[in-house]
Design a protein around this motif. Structure first.
Motif, mmCIF file in Angstrom:
data_model
loop_
_atom_site.group_PDB
_atom_site.id
_atom_site.type_symbol
_atom_site.label_atom_id
_atom_site.label_comp_id
_atom_site.label_asym_id
_atom_site.label_seq_id
_atom_site.Cartn_x
_atom_site.Cartn_y
_atom_site.Cartn_z
ATOM 1 N N GLY A 269 42.339 42.330 40.797
ATOM 2 C CA GLY A 269 42.631 42.403 42.221
ATOM 3 C C GLY A 269 41.389 42.181 43.069
ATOM 4 N N PRO A 270 41.561 41.622 44.285
ATOM 5 C CA PRO A 270 40.421 41.292 45.154
ATOM 6 C C PRO A 270 39.588 42.500 45.568
ATOM 7 N N GLY A 271 40.210 43.664 45.733
ATOM 8 C CA GLY A 271 39.462 44.847 46.157
ATOM 9 C C GLY A 271 38.387 45.240 45.174
ATOM 10 N N ASP A 272 38.669 45.114 43.885
ATOM 11 C CA ASP A 272 37.685 45.447 42.856
ATOM 12 C C ASP A 272 36.440 44.575 42.968
ATOM 13 N N ARG A 273 36.617 43.337 43.407
ATOM 14 C CA ARG A 273 35.468 42.437 43.508
ATOM 15 C C ARG A 273 34.455 42.939 44.545
ATOM 16 N N LEU A 274 34.957 43.424 45.657
ATOM 17 C CA LEU A 274 34.065 43.919 46.700
ATOM 18 C C LEU A 274 33.259 45.116 46.205
ATOM 19 N N GLU A 275 33.919 46.019 45.492
ATOM 20 C CA GLU A 275 33.231 47.192 44.964
ATOM 21 C C GLU A 275 32.198 46.791 43.912
ATOM 22 N N ALA A 276 32.558 45.841 43.051
ATOM 23 C CA ALA A 276 31.620 45.385 42.022
ATOM 24 C C ALA A 276 30.404 44.712 42.654
ATOM 25 N N ALA A 277 30.633 43.896 43.680
ATOM 26 C CA ALA A 277 29.528 43.222 44.355
ATOM 27 C C ALA A 277 28.590 44.230 45.013
#
Length: 306
Positions: A269-277
């Protein structure tokens, strides 16, 4: 039939190979592209102009990888090659594990295919066969040619592939460092033999990864575990290994992209990408450029320019 005067536009995606456990087998096409315009001329030469990645670094004659791949494709189908002028705008970083050399090979093949439209019929097997011979193995060129998630293998009848369509929840995130690493150097660190238990481990994870990519993204963390290649190569890219360990410690399915040193995170999911970044930006030891990409489903495209 002469192809002189024909002009085609080519677009080829970046790719990430291995995806953790699928060593030399699995590949994924990503929405980062090299774009080219190729014109067949009556001059007995090949000229290349490059903007973007590689400008001032790559060859600008027939030894350029795009050009040599186009010429090899004409030879493979027994057609006389014309002179060519190639204008390339490159976005795929070189030497980072995102399939830049495979993309260049595929771009040349696609250009030749477009210029020979109506003269030669190119099957998928023929395209993959030419690309694999030029690149050396099919795991990067298959997704660059066909898009999506690909399983590639080589049998008695040559290289083959199966294209699959990943679940819409799979959200790729790529971390790109400033440093580079050659595929040859990465392969030199790979042992000839591995423990039987490690081989069994990777067989199970590769099978699980296909299921996770297609229908169960929530399994991606466990499905991206690997014991065949990443640990052996970590000495050549310690910052990559450390950042992957950081990401995985926080539950993100991070793997080495291709031969590295870039990192691929297959987020659910896209939300996980923001947290990982944010995690990498705040805690990694070196700076990384984060690219939030989509899966490319088309692969290489070639269209005539009137």
């Amino acid at each position: 039939m002469s192809v002189v005067g024909r002009r085609v536009a080519v677009r080829v995606p970046a790719t990430s190979a291995n995806l953790g456990p699928g060593f030399d087998t699995l590949g994924l096409a990503l929405s980062m592209y090299d774009e080219l315009t190729v014109t067949a001329t009556d001059r007995p030469e090949v000229t290349v102009a490059v903007t973007g990645v590689g400008a001032g670094e790559v060859a600008l004659d027939e030894t350029n990888l795009v050009a040599s791949s186009a010429l090899a494709t004409f030879a493979a189908v027994r057609q006389e090659a014309p002179g060519m002028h190639i204008e390339a705008h490159n976005s795929i970083p070189h030497g980072r594990g995102l399939g830049s050399s495979g993309a260049a090979v595929v771009a040349g093949i696609a250009a030749a295919k477009g210029l020979l439209e109506g003269t030669v019929s190119f099957t998928e097997d023929l395209l993959l066969g030419i690309a694999s011979e030029l690149e050396g193995h099919p795991d990067n060129v298959a997704p660059a040619l066909f898009g999506g998630l690909t399983i590639a293998w080589t049998g008695a009848d040559g290289p083959r592939h199966k294209k699959l369509m990943p679940h819409r929840g799979v959200s790729p995130l790529v971390f790109i460092p400033e440093s580079t690493l050659s595929t040859r150097r990465a392969r030199e660190l790979q042992p000839i033999n591995v423990p039987h238990a490690d081989a069994v481990f990777n067989v199970s994870r590769s099978a699980l990864l296909v299921a996770a990519m297609l229908q169960s993204p929530e399994l991606l963390f466990h499905a991206t575990e690997d014991k065949l290649h990443q640990s052996y190569r970590s000495s050549a890219m310690p910052e990559t290994a450390d950042t992957i360990a950081l990401l995985r410690a926080h539950g993100y399915p991070a793997v080495v992209s291709g031969a590295g040193p870039s990192i691929l995170v297959l987020c659910d999911g896209p939300g996980d990408r923001l947290e990982a970044a944010r995690l990498v930006q705040g805690e990694a030891a070196i700076p990384w450029r984060a690219e939030m990409l989509a899966v490319d489903f088309k692969g290489a495209t070639v269209v005539p320019i009137p």
